[in-house]
Design an enzyme around this catalytic site. Structure first.
Site, PDB file in Angstrom:
ATOM      1  N   PRO A  44       0.838  -1.204   0.000  1.00  0.00           N
ATOM      2  CA  PRO A  44       0.000   0.000   0.000  1.00  0.00           C
ATOM      3  C   PRO A  44       0.873   1.254   0.000  1.00  0.00           C
ATOM      4  CG  PRO A  44      -0.737  -1.588   1.661  1.00  0.00           C
ATOM      5  CD  PRO A  44       0.585  -2.079   1.158  1.00  0.00           C
ATOM      6  N   LEU A  45       0.508   2.239  -0.798  1.00  0.00           N
ATOM      7  CA  LEU A  45       1.299   3.466  -0.878  1.00  0.00           C
ATOM      8  C   LEU A  45       1.353   4.186   0.462  1.00  0.00           C
ATOM      9  CD1 LEU A  45       0.302   4.920  -4.377  1.00  0.00           C
ATOM     10  CD2 LEU A  45       2.404   3.748  -3.732  1.00  0.00           C
ATOM     11  N   CYS A  46       0.293   4.067   1.269  1.00  0.00           N
ATOM     12  CA  CYS A  46       0.300   4.731   2.571  1.00  0.00           C
ATOM     13  C   CYS A  46       1.376   4.136   3.475  1.00  0.00           C
ATOM     14  CB  CYS A  46      -1.077   4.650   3.227  1.00  0.00           C
ATOM     15  SG  CYS A  46      -1.670   2.967   3.487  1.00  0.00           S
ATOM     16  N   THR A  47       1.601   2.816   3.356  1.00  0.00           N
ATOM     17  CA  THR A  47       2.656   2.183   4.142  1.00  0.00           C
ATOM     18  C   THR A  47       4.019   2.670   3.687  1.00  0.00           C
ATOM     19  OG1 THR A  47       1.327   0.203   4.504  1.00  0.00           O
ATOM     20  CG2 THR A  47       3.700  -0.023   4.781  1.00  0.00           C
ATOM     21  N   GLU A  50       4.313   6.490   4.826  1.00  0.00           N
ATOM     22  CA  GLU A  50       4.167   6.917   6.217  1.00  0.00           C
ATOM     23  C   GLU A  50       4.773   5.959   7.243  1.00  0.00           C
ATOM     24  OE1 GLU A  50       0.024   7.556   6.807  1.00  0.00           O
ATOM     25  OE2 GLU A  50      -0.178   8.934   5.108  1.00  0.00           O
TER      26      GLU A  50
END
Length: 264
Positions: A44-47, A50
């Site tokens: 996931p791009l959020c992982t 962030e």
């Protein structure tokens, strides 16, 4: 049987491997057993942006996010050493910020290019099985593999043979994917049912349909001639046949698709 050309296939992934014998029309084809292949790993791009937790997260952050931010006017080339070195350097910086270890240039190449390390012993075992199966087919010296063998060598040596069955709805090797339609359906309604079908719908976008040598509806240069058929009852176009085989073409397909239409 004299026209069947057997296919012996083998593949490895680290300490795992498989070998299989495909007899067209007899055993499952690749499409029948696509579910056997694991999906590609995606983060996931959020992982990545962030909460990176592994070296691979840092590498993919540099590859997917940082590159598009800082070098958006350049297309990333996995075979360009300077591009790969840039990703590696930025992945190392990212890893230091979060106290993550394990970022190496070799791992960077593996993550970006999706390279799975090859194990020589696994390759030797699977290639030997494939050669043996080819020898059986050529000489008939023994019963052949029926029809899929898996190998795992991560914790000892384990093999298991499974006789997988053909998918009767397979769009590639079956007699045709079955499609049910009301008897009064127009050709347009039948095409709409194809697009809504759980199997056909994933394979078609703008289908053309033919019946034997007769074009029922074709896109491109023949569209003007065949478009009036869309509003006609399909039973009329099929000379009253309730069960028949249609051939479907689409830009998304590599080869024409067979559809067994049943009017009820």
């Amino acid at each position: 049987m004299s026209t069947i050309k057997p296919l012996v296939d083998g593949g490895t992934e680290g300490f795992k491997g498989h070998a299989r014998v495909i007899l067209p029309g007899v055993t499952p084809c690749f499409e029948c057993t696509l579910w056997l292949f694991p999906p590609q790993t995606k983060f996931p791009l959020c992982t990545l942006a962030e909460t990176p937790r592994t070296a691979a997260h840092c590498i993919e952050y540099a590859h997917l996010i940082l590159w598009s931010q800082q070098r958006s006017n350049e297309e990333f080339d996995t075979d360009n050493d300077e591009h790969m070195q840039w990703v590696y350097n930025n992945a190392v910086t990212r890893a230091k910020q979060y106290g993550i270890e394990g970022v190496t240039y070799q791992l960077t190449q593996g993550v970006v290019k999706n390279i799975i390390p090859a194990i020589a012993s696994t390759n030797a075992i699977i290639s030997a099985v494939c050669v043996l199966e080819a020898l059986k087919i050529i000489t008939m010296c023994s019963a052949g593999l029926n029809n899929y063998m898996m190998y795992t060598g991560s914790q000892g040596i384990y093999t298991h043979t499974v006789a997988y069955e053909r998918d009767l709805q397979c769009p590639v090797c079956s007699a045709g994917v079955e499609l049910m339609a009301p008897a009064e359906s127009t050709l347009q309604q039948v095409i709409d049912l194809m697009l809504q079908h759980p199997v056909l719908g994933n394979m078609l976008a703008h289908p053309s349909v033919s019946y034997g040598t007769k074009q029922l509806y074709a896109r491109g240069i023949y569209e003007a001639d065949t478009k009036p058929n869309l509003s006609r009852p399909v039973a009329e176009l099929l000379n009253g046949e309730a069960n028949t085989l249609l051939t479907v073409n689409d830009k998304k397909l590599n080869v024409p698709l067979r559809v067994r239409l049943r009017l009820k």
